[in-house]
Design an enzyme around this catalytic site. Sequence first.
Site: not given
Length: 170
Positions: A58, A95
């Site tokens: 994006r 993460e």
Amino acid sequence: MNLKDRIKDYPNFPKKGILFRDFSPILKDPSALSFIADEISKYFHPKDIDLFAGIESRGFILACVLASRYDKGMIMIRKDGKLPGKTTKLSYKIEYGKDTIEIQKDIIKEGQRVLICDDLLATGGTAKASAKLIEKVGGKITGFAFIIELTELNGIKCIKEYDCKSLVKY
């Protein structure tokens, strides 16, 4: 213009407990795209930028809009294995594991000034890795431009040494 009015929320996407902030509705509104370019150009001067780098995927959109407005070039920071030719890669922690990004090895000339663009700043890991990757091949980071920043995740701390502009903060 209030961009928050054009950002759509999707609770529990892509998994339970995540609130996804979707900027897709902005893309169908030329006035919103123009507003974004105007706001970023108030913060980053064209003479300070040689190239715009979009983070997959994006970020490509924001980088293209800005590159067109500034009459500059655009390069892509992609996930591993997505670019042809010789590439430079950088792995970094995410993460729950690690990820790898890459750029074409000869896409940036030594000393070119690059503004890194993405739709969203969350934890800052990918942004930081993108800056390191560009610096690794000789580029100089002008700063970062984001449409959305999720402030509670403190991603800005990862890139605090760089000039950053986020248009919408949650």
